[in-house]
Design a protein around this motif. Structure first.
Motif, PDB file in Angstrom:
ATOM      1  N   ASN A   1      -7.737   9.045  12.550  1.00  0.00           N
ATOM      2  CA  ASN A   1      -8.583   8.686  11.397  1.00  0.00           C
ATOM      3  C   ASN A   1      -8.856   7.191  11.366  1.00  0.00           C
TER       4      ASN A   1
ATOM      5  N   ASP B   1     -11.711  -1.443   5.833  1.00  0.00           N
ATOM      6  CA  ASP B   1     -10.779  -0.426   6.358  1.00  0.00           C
ATOM      7  C   ASP B   1     -10.962  -0.320   7.879  1.00  0.00           C
TER       8      ASP B   1
ATOM      9  N   TYR C   1      -1.610  11.949   3.900  1.00  0.00           N
ATOM     10  CA  TYR C   1      -0.872  11.972   5.169  1.00  0.00           C
ATOM     11  C   TYR C   1       0.590  12.396   4.977  1.00  0.00           C
TER      12      TYR C   1
ATOM     13  N   THR D   1     -10.742   8.363   6.661  1.00  0.00           N
ATOM     14  CA  THR D   1     -10.227   8.931   5.422  1.00  0.00           C
ATOM     15  C   THR D   1     -10.226   7.900   4.309  1.00  0.00           C
TER      16      THR D   1
ATOM     17  N   LYS E   1       0.844  -1.197   0.000  1.00  0.00           N
ATOM     18  CA  LYS E   1       0.000   0.000   0.000  1.00  0.00           C
ATOM     19  C   LYS E   1       0.873   1.238   0.000  1.00  0.00           C
TER      20      LYS E   1
END
Ligand code: URP
Ligand code: ZN
Ligand code: ZN
Length: 459
Positions: A335, A313, A154, A286, A149
């Motif tokens: 987040n 997520d 960020y 997010t 990923k």
């Protein structure tokens, strides 16, 4: 150990039929009509759906993030997943700057080892990849971590530049690996956040108002363009809105191997959930929740295969002491939100019961497609002779009310509090072992095994 599941209606991504299933040790050994044999355990699945265990390819157990760490660890989080009909997760290990890729993977092995209730694999969040680290990326793939990923968001934490993304896509693509992109223009978003805070806009709802859909669409567009130049596939994670989906759709219409997942929160929750007070911190994730009109577009994307997977997520933070870190400044709210336990029943109810997708597509979106995308098929993601006996006995008629009281996730709220849905996970088998029986956990920490994954077979 032999187990016989009798009289169930077996649903896979392509089949729908009534048969019995014989499990010998960890695998399905026979599927047939009216099987009669001596076994150790008989499970009656009359009037139930028998579906492959869910695969959630996007979780963050105990992720250090936002000045704290996700409140579910590999024990509580995977146990909750099992309660919700998920028998495999793929979690995100992190290679921090200055660390080797293998070090990042080893750190996550240490967190998970001996704790998990279900099988698990890792992607690797890659924050640095110079030319001299490419060999190591290939070593990671040989060790079963075949997807990486990368973040366009960020800044200062996970964000990588376009050159690093291109390098990673080229290196992974060469060997059949996959880059999972967090696609949002985090540099511009940070400027928008600064302006909002300067105006005194500190409430949680400004998290959503400072992350416009165009920032996500731009990220998706750029990720796909870089992938095209690198001649590699790309997988967009947690896609939240129509603007971003249109970028994927256009690329796919051109024959580009662009893939994407969405999550239940973007299908069932909206920007209205933030409200005006601090309770809205529950939904600070997010990308943020979007205007309701996006939901129908996402369902259309799921139906037409422009979106291939529904993940969660799952990245929970308690309101108390964790989300509270941002009481006076939304940009300091950690987040993420919980969801690993609710995904399968939510998608059954919102998808199948509410006539948006077929039963087969429900199984494909919650299990089979992830197995194919992330190199686990046909060991996982289907019910077939030779496959792992990861099986869910699902009551399609029984109703439940989602909420904290009935939840097993280690967090002090539920984003779906009070939502009534049809469909309940009754029994869950993980590699032939009953881990959930009539809603009760029967397993033990360490039942789950690390999955060395192969490469994507979706293209
Ligand atoms: O808000 C989120 N999504 N937290 C987890 C980290 C990520 O970006 O996936
Ligand atoms: Zn992300
Ligand atoms: Zn995530």
């Amino acid at each position: 150990m032999k187990t016989l599941i009798k009289n169930g209606r077996i649903i896979t991504a392509v089949d729908d039929y009534r048969a019995d299933i014989l499990i010998e040790d960890e695998r399905v050994s026979t599927i047939g009509a009216k099987l009669e044999m001596e076994v150790d355990n008989v499970i009656d699945a009359s009037d139930k759906l028998v579906i492959p265990g869910g695969i959630d390819p996007h979780t963050h157990m105990e992720l250090p993030f936002g000045g704290t760490k996700a409140s579910d660890d590999f024990l509580t989080g995977t146990r909750a997943a099992a309660h919700g009909g998920t028998t495999t997760i793929i979690d995100f290990a992190v290679q921090y700057k200055g660390e080797s890729l293998i070090q990042g993977i080893d750190n996550w092995h240490q967190k998970a080892e001996g704790k998990t209730a279900i099988d698990y694999g890792f992607h690797l969040i890659t924050t640095e990849l110079e030319d001299n680290q490419i060999e190591e990326l290939h070593t990671a793939m040989d060790e079963g971590v075949t997807s990486f990923k990368m973040f366009m968001a960020y800044p200062g934490v996970f964000l990588v530049d376009d050159a690093t993304i291109f390098r990673a896509m080229s290196a992974a693509g060469e060997r059949g690996g996959l880059i999972c992109m967090h696609a949002e223009n985090g540099i511009v978003i940070n400027e928008i956040i600064k302006h909002a805070l300067a105006k005194g806009h500190t409430a949680p709802k400004y998290h959503a108002l400072t992350r416009p859909t165009i920032a996500e669409a731009e990220g998706v567009h750029r990720a796909i363009a870089i992938a095209e130049m690198a001649e590699s596939p790309v997988y967009i994670v947690h896609l939240s809105c129509a603007d971003a989906l249109n970028q994927v759709r256009q690329a796919r219409d051109r024959g580009i191997p662009a893939f994407a997942e969405t999550c239940p929160q973007y299908l069932f929750l909206s920007i209205d959930d933030y409200g005006d007070d601090f309770e809205g911190a529950k939904y600070v994730m997010t990308p943020p929740l979007r205007e309701k009109a996006n939901q129908a577009e996402l369902w259309k994307g799921l139906k037409m295969d422009d979106l291939q997977i529904i993940s969660t997520d799952h990245c929970p933070f308690c309101m108390k002491e964790q989300k509270e870190l941002g009481r006076n400044d939304f940009s300091k709210i950690p987040n993420g939100a919980p969801g690993v336990e609710n995904r399968v029943p939510l998608i059954y109810n919102g998808g199948v019961v509410e006539n948006r997708i077929s039963l087969n597509r429900f199984v494909e979106l919650t299990s089979t497609a992830a197995a194919k995308m992330f190199g686990l098929f046909p060991k996982k993601g289907t019910i077939a002779v030779g496959s792992d006996a990861d099986i869910v006995i699902f009551d399609p008629e029984k109703e439940q009310t989602l909420g904290l009281k009935t939840s097993h996730m280690n967090v002090d709220y539920n984003t779906y509090e009070g939502k009534k849905i049809k469909g309940v996970v009754e029994t869950v088998l993980s590699r032939g072992k009953v881990v959930i029986q009539n809603g009760e956990y029967k397993g033990k920490p360490g039942d789950g095994q690390f999955l060395k994954r192969g490469t994507c077979v979706s293209m």
